[in-house]
Design a protein around this motif. Structure first.
Motif, PDB file in Angstrom:
ATOM      1  N   LEU A  63      14.397 -10.192  24.423  1.00 16.43           N
ATOM      2  CA  LEU A  63      15.349  -9.253  25.040  1.00 16.43           C
ATOM      3  C   LEU A  63      14.682  -8.268  25.996  1.00 16.43           C
ATOM      4  CD1 LEU A  63      16.278  -9.562  21.722  1.00 16.43           C
ATOM      5  CD2 LEU A  63      18.339  -8.701  22.771  1.00 16.43           C
ATOM      6  N   VAL A  64      13.678  -8.758  26.687  1.00 14.93           N
ATOM      7  CA  VAL A  64      12.902  -7.897  27.574  1.00 14.93           C
ATOM      8  C   VAL A  64      13.293  -8.121  29.034  1.00 14.93           C
ATOM      9  CG1 VAL A  64      10.568  -7.625  28.468  1.00 14.93           C
ATOM     10  CG2 VAL A  64      10.955  -7.584  26.008  1.00 14.93           C
ATOM     11  N   ALA A  65      13.263  -9.402  29.455  1.00 16.41           N
ATOM     12  CA  ALA A  65      13.492  -9.707  30.870  1.00 16.41           C
ATOM     13  C   ALA A  65      14.992  -9.789  31.142  1.00 16.41           C
ATOM     14  CB  ALA A  65      12.788 -11.012  31.240  1.00 16.41           C
ATOM     15  N   ASN A  66      15.669  -8.638  31.084  1.00 19.46           N
ATOM     16  CA  ASN A  66      17.123  -8.641  31.307  1.00 19.46           C
ATOM     17  C   ASN A  66      17.464  -9.142  32.703  1.00 19.46           C
ATOM     18  OD1 ASN A  66      17.323  -7.618  28.790  1.00 19.46           O
ATOM     19  ND2 ASN A  66      18.315  -5.696  29.330  1.00 19.46           N
ATOM     20  N   LEU A  67      16.567  -8.934  33.668  1.00 19.66           N
ATOM     21  CA  LEU A  67      16.813  -9.380  35.043  1.00 19.66           C
ATOM     22  C   LEU A  67      16.286 -10.791  35.274  1.00 19.66           C
ATOM     23  CD1 LEU A  67      15.791  -6.067  36.853  1.00 19.66           C
ATOM     24  CD2 LEU A  67      18.082  -6.804  36.146  1.00 19.66           C
ATOM     25  N   GLY A  68      15.821 -11.420  34.231  1.00 23.13           N
ATOM     26  CA  GLY A  68      15.243 -12.753  34.362  1.00 23.13           C
ATOM     27  C   GLY A  68      13.785 -12.662  34.778  1.00 23.13           C
ATOM     28  N   GLU A 231      27.024  16.192  13.961  1.00 20.29           N
ATOM     29  CA  GLU A 231      27.397  17.441  14.641  1.00 20.29           C
ATOM     30  C   GLU A 231      27.747  18.517  13.616  1.00 20.29           C
ATOM     31  OE1 GLU A 231      30.438  16.171  17.384  1.00 20.29           O
ATOM     32  OE2 GLU A 231      28.933  15.565  18.876  1.00 20.29           O
ATOM     33  N   LYS A 232      28.482  18.117  12.592  1.00 18.46           N
ATOM     34  CA  LYS A 232      28.909  19.083  11.567  1.00 18.46           C
ATOM     35  C   LYS A 232      27.703  19.707  10.862  1.00 18.46           C
ATOM     36  CE  LYS A 232      31.783  19.427   7.460  1.00 18.46           C
ATOM     37  NZ  LYS A 232      32.405  18.645   6.415  1.00 18.46           N
ATOM     38  N   HIS A 233      26.681  18.901  10.613  1.00 20.05           N
ATOM     39  CA  HIS A 233      25.540  19.393   9.830  1.00 20.05           C
ATOM     40  C   HIS A 233      24.315  19.684  10.695  1.00 20.05           C
ATOM     41  CE1 HIS A 233      27.631  18.685   6.047  1.00 20.05           C
ATOM     42  NE2 HIS A 233      28.082  17.581   6.596  1.00 20.05           N
ATOM     43  N   ASP A 234      24.502  19.690  12.010  1.00 24.19           N
ATOM     44  CA  ASP A 234      23.411  19.985  12.955  1.00 24.19           C
ATOM     45  C   ASP A 234      22.191  19.080  12.693  1.00 24.19           C
ATOM     46  OD1 ASP A 234      22.067  21.230  15.026  1.00 24.19           O
ATOM     47  OD2 ASP A 234      21.267  22.831  13.752  1.00 24.19           O
ATOM     48  N   VAL A 235      22.485  17.793  12.564  1.00 26.99           N
ATOM     49  CA  VAL A 235      21.430  16.789  12.329  1.00 26.99           C
ATOM     50  C   VAL A 235      21.227  16.023  13.641  1.00 26.99           C
ATOM     51  CG1 VAL A 235      21.002  14.581  11.134  1.00 26.99           C
ATOM     52  CG2 VAL A 235      21.923  16.549   9.863  1.00 26.99           C
ATOM     53  N   ALA A 236      19.973  15.803  14.037  1.00 25.72           N
ATOM     54  CA  ALA A 236      19.714  15.096  15.303  1.00 25.72           C
ATOM     55  C   ALA A 236      20.057  13.607  15.157  1.00 25.72           C
ATOM     56  CB  ALA A 236      18.255  15.261  15.702  1.00 25.72           C
ATOM     57  N   LEU A 237      20.940  13.117  16.023  1.00 26.79           N
ATOM     58  CA  LEU A 237      21.319  11.702  15.994  1.00 26.79           C
ATOM     59  C   LEU A 237      20.413  10.925  16.954  1.00 26.79           C
ATOM     60  CD1 LEU A 237      23.182   9.334  15.207  1.00 26.79           C
ATOM     61  CD2 LEU A 237      24.757  10.078  17.006  1.00 26.79           C
ATOM     62  N   ILE A 238      19.613  10.027  16.381  1.00 25.18           N
ATOM     63  CA  ILE A 238      18.703   9.199  17.188  1.00 25.18           C
ATOM     64  C   ILE A 238      19.288   7.795  17.273  1.00 25.18           C
ATOM     65  CG2 ILE A 238      16.366   8.266  17.407  1.00 25.18           C
ATOM     66  CD1 ILE A 238      15.346  10.618  15.741  1.00 25.18           C
ATOM     67  N   PHE A 239      19.562   7.342  18.493  1.00 29.79           N
ATOM     68  CA  PHE A 239      20.176   6.024  18.711  1.00 29.79           C
ATOM     69  C   PHE A 239      19.099   5.100  19.234  1.00 29.79           C
ATOM     70  CE2 PHE A 239      24.086   3.705  20.447  1.00 29.79           C
ATOM     71  CZ  PHE A 239      24.634   3.512  19.191  1.00 29.79           C
ATOM     72  N   ASP A 240      18.760   4.085  18.463  1.00 36.71           N
ATOM     73  CA  ASP A 240      17.685   3.164  18.825  1.00 36.71           C
ATOM     74  C   ASP A 240      18.246   2.047  19.703  1.00 36.71           C
ATOM     75  OD1 ASP A 240      15.809   1.171  19.005  1.00 36.71           O
ATOM     76  OD2 ASP A 240      15.287   1.157  16.880  1.00 36.71           O
ATOM     77  N   GLU A 241      18.112   2.252  21.006  1.00 40.88           N
ATOM     78  CA  GLU A 241      18.570   1.228  21.970  1.00 40.88           C
ATOM     79  C   GLU A 241      17.396   0.421  22.496  1.00 40.88           C
ATOM     80  OE1 GLU A 241      21.449   1.866  24.911  1.00 40.88           O
ATOM     81  OE2 GLU A 241      22.490   3.478  23.868  1.00 40.88           O
ATOM     82  N   VAL A 242      16.339   0.310  21.705  1.00 38.46           N
ATOM     83  CA  VAL A 242      15.145  -0.394  22.194  1.00 38.46           C
ATOM     84  C   VAL A 242      15.497  -1.804  22.672  1.00 38.46           C
ATOM     85  CG1 VAL A 242      12.919  -1.385  21.474  1.00 38.46           C
ATOM     86  CG2 VAL A 242      13.457   0.996  20.945  1.00 38.46           C
ATOM     87  N   LEU A 264      19.281  11.890  20.944  1.00 38.73           N
ATOM     88  CA  LEU A 264      18.088  11.230  21.475  1.00 38.73           C
ATOM     89  C   LEU A 264      18.377   9.732  21.542  1.00 38.73           C
ATOM     90  CD1 LEU A 264      15.465  13.061  19.204  1.00 38.73           C
ATOM     91  CD2 LEU A 264      15.684  13.413  21.669  1.00 38.73           C
ATOM     92  N   VAL A 265      18.122   9.132  22.707  1.00 41.28           N
ATOM     93  CA  VAL A 265      18.285   7.680  22.857  1.00 41.28           C
ATOM     94  C   VAL A 265      16.899   7.094  23.109  1.00 41.28           C
ATOM     95  CG1 VAL A 265      19.271   5.827  24.278  1.00 41.28           C
ATOM     96  CG2 VAL A 265      20.622   7.885  23.791  1.00 41.28           C
ATOM     97  N   VAL A 266      16.541   6.078  22.350  1.00 38.43           N
ATOM     98  CA  VAL A 266      15.228   5.439  22.541  1.00 38.43           C
ATOM     99  C   VAL A 266      15.441   4.091  23.209  1.00 38.43           C
ATOM    100  CG1 VAL A 266      13.053   4.764  21.463  1.00 38.43           C
ATOM    101  CG2 VAL A 266      14.460   6.561  20.418  1.00 38.43           C
ATOM    102  N   MET A 267      14.688   3.867  24.288  1.00 39.17           N
ATOM    103  CA  MET A 267      14.778   2.595  25.036  1.00 39.17           C
ATOM    104  C   MET A 267      13.415   1.935  25.078  1.00 39.17           C
ATOM    105  SD  MET A 267      16.854   4.358  28.104  1.00 39.17           S
ATOM    106  CE  MET A 267      16.261   5.956  27.596  1.00 39.17           C
ATOM    107  N   GLY A 268      13.406   0.596  25.257  1.00 40.74           N
ATOM    108  CA  GLY A 268      12.125  -0.118  25.363  1.00 40.74           C
ATOM    109  C   GLY A 268      12.346  -1.380  26.171  1.00 40.74           C
ATOM    110  N   VAL A 277       6.872  -0.620  28.582  1.00 45.26           N
ATOM    111  CA  VAL A 277       7.251   0.791  28.737  1.00 45.26           C
ATOM    112  C   VAL A 277       8.420   1.087  27.806  1.00 45.26           C
ATOM    113  CG1 VAL A 277       8.676   0.211  30.790  1.00 45.26           C
ATOM    114  CG2 VAL A 277       8.007   2.570  30.391  1.00 45.26           C
ATOM    115  N   ALA A 278       8.397   2.284  27.231  1.00 44.83           N
ATOM    116  CA  ALA A 278       9.500   2.749  26.388  1.00 44.83           C
ATOM    117  C   ALA A 278       9.736   4.209  26.706  1.00 44.83           C
ATOM    118  CB  ALA A 278       9.159   2.559  24.910  1.00 44.83           C
ATOM    119  N   ALA A 279      10.896   4.721  26.298  1.00 38.49           N
ATOM    120  CA  ALA A 279      11.211   6.121  26.610  1.00 38.49           C
ATOM    121  C   ALA A 279      12.206   6.671  25.608  1.00 38.49           C
ATOM    122  CB  ALA A 279      11.801   6.214  28.015  1.00 38.49           C
ATOM    123  N   VAL A 280      12.118   7.985  25.425  1.00 34.89           N
ATOM    124  CA  VAL A 280      13.135   8.722  24.681  1.00 34.89           C
ATOM    125  C   VAL A 280      13.832   9.605  25.713  1.00 34.89           C
ATOM    126  CG1 VAL A 280      13.562  10.314  22.777  1.00 34.89           C
ATOM    127  CG2 VAL A 280      11.491   8.881  22.769  1.00 34.89           C
TER     128      VAL A 280
END
Ligand SMILES: Cc1ncc(COP(=O)(O)O)c(C=O)c1O
Length: 422
Positions: A63-68, A231-242, A264-268, A277-280
């Motif tokens: 799932l790396v070469a999305n552009l082929g 949101e209610k409990h002020d907890v950081a939601l981390i979405f792993d979109e690697v 926070l969204v994490v990509m890779g 390369v990866a990023a938050v």
């Protein structure tokens, strides 16, 4: 002692290379795939083996070469962005890093995507996102993760992967799999955690869909429920979109598909179309909780990685990659369901965009299907990853795949899987 090298009939070159590899490289580096394709060339959605066979790539190189592969515009722009840049820019500033950061933020259209932390792999990105939350909320050690998720093997990412952890601060909640429970079930789990650890929960980490566990794609309300609780409990939601970012789910980002705005969204993987390369991307108050050096390492944010990020975004802007993904999703869904009707050993097909899981009746059949797809019709094969969770075939071709390429792959599978007896 290693087991004997995988070998295939009529593959003198491939067999010789597999043998040399097994002698020179640790087995632990590879995941098991019965084919162990030895690739000589890759272009678009096709791969060619060293023995001259052609295969349709149903993996995009995990799932790396999305552009082929060898996408002409991507390769040209990548070279342009990287031209003249130093190999690495530790303790320097390469303008391409600033450009990549600003453009990535802009592309997300999420008011919470305010700043970037670069990383060199998905699991490092996950770890940095978790560090950011832990630094922002000292004294709150409890980390909530969805059971069955995969966030990587290293460090904290490994701690929140799977179903159990050696980290005493990790707590698990359920993720909808075969039959989703009603929302109240998941709400009750979360509320029980908030009650058990008042003011002590720092983050919740989840994936848009469970990938490695076998492709389980939740109902749309699930992530909204998690977000509301965070949101209610002020907890950081981390979405792993690697593995889910950059078009894979039929929108540029999976958080858009699921209608949420994570902290926070994490990509890779797809972020640099194959460049490591990866990023938050996320809230500035979380990311700024890390001070000088606390998230730095040799390769994060290096010019070539950032050049790849810019070139990838350019291609997504200039070509209708996401539209093509959505159009091909229909062809894929139809094709996989036709195969399920034809072959009783296929038990389920799940997915969205261009990421699917084809669940087989058992592990041995799943492995046999990967192998027979590889042999294909002789002339043409289909390349799969080794099955996920034992018996689920991952189907994730490049997002530039065409209808005729998909149809030719299905025709190969029709022939090849007749040789499989469950
Ligand atoms: C959802 C998800 N998160 C994290 C990772 C870890 O990424 P990496 O292997 O680049 O460390 C992966 C890799 O497969 C993944 O699929």
């Amino acid at each position: 002692m290693n087991e004997p090298s995988i070998s295939h009939p009529n593959e003198p070159k491939g067999n010789a290379i597999r043998k040399r590899l097994d002698k020179a490289v640790g087995l632990g580096l590879r995941t098991y795939t019965p084919s162990q394709l030895v690739v000589a060339k890759a272009k678009g959605c096709h791969l060619w083996s060293v023995d001259g066979r052609k295969l349709v790539d149903f993996t995009s190189g995990v799932l790396v070469a999305n552009l082929g592969h060898a996408h002409p515009l991507f390769e040209r722009l990548y070279r342009q962005y990287a031209d003249g840049m130093p190999r690495n820019a530790y303790n320097m500033i390469a303008p391409v890093e600033v450009e990549a950061s600003e453009r990535l933020i802009e592309s997300m259209r999420n008011p919470k995507a305010q700043k970037i932390l670069w990383a060199a792999s998905g699991s490092e990105g996950i770890q940095k996102a978790m560090w950011a939350a832990l630094h922002r909320y000292p004294g709150r050690p409890i980390m909530v993760a969805t059971r069955g998720g995969f966030h990587g093997k290293k460090g904290l990412a490994g701690d929140v992967t799977g179903e159990s952890s050696t980290n005493p601060n990790v707590r698990w909640i359920s993720f909808p799999m075969y039959d989703a429970n009603p929302p109240a079930f998941y709400q009750a789990e979360l509320d029980a955690l908030a009650k058990a650890h008042p003011g002590k929960i720092v983050l919740l980490i989840t994936e848009p869909y469970l990938g490695a566990k076998g492709s389980f794609h939740p109902p749309k309300w699930y992530h909204k429920l998690l977000q509301a609780w965070c949101e209610k409990h002020d907890v950081a939601l981390i979405f792993d979109e690697v593995q889910a970012s950059h078009g894979r789910t039929g929108r540029m980002y999976a958080f858009q598909t699921y209608g949420i705005r994570p902290d926070l969204v994490v990509m890779g993987k797809g972020l640099g179309n194959g460049e490591p390369v990866a990023a938050v991307a996320g809230r500035a108050d979380l990311i700024d909780a890390l001070r000088y050096g606390e998230a730095s390492d040799t390769y994060s944010g290096n010019p070539r990685a950032c050049a790849a990020v810019c070139a990838t975004l350019d291609v997504f802007e200039q070509e209708r990659i996401v539209d093509n993904c959505r159009a091909m999703a229909k062809v894929m869904w139809r094709g996989l369901n036709d195969l399920m009707k034809r072959f009783p050993f296929i038990r389920d097909v799940r997915g969205e965009g261009l990421v699917y899981g084809v669940e087989m009746c058992d592990d041995a059949t799943a492995n046999r299907c990967v192998l027979e797809a590889y042999y294909g019709t002789g002339k043409l094969g289909v390349h799969f990853l080794g099955p996920l969770a034992g018996k689920v075939l991952r189907v994730s071709p490049p997002l530039v795949v065409t209808e005729s390429e998909l149809e030719s792959a299905f025709a190969v599978l029709e022939t090849a899987w007749q040789r499989v007896k469950a």
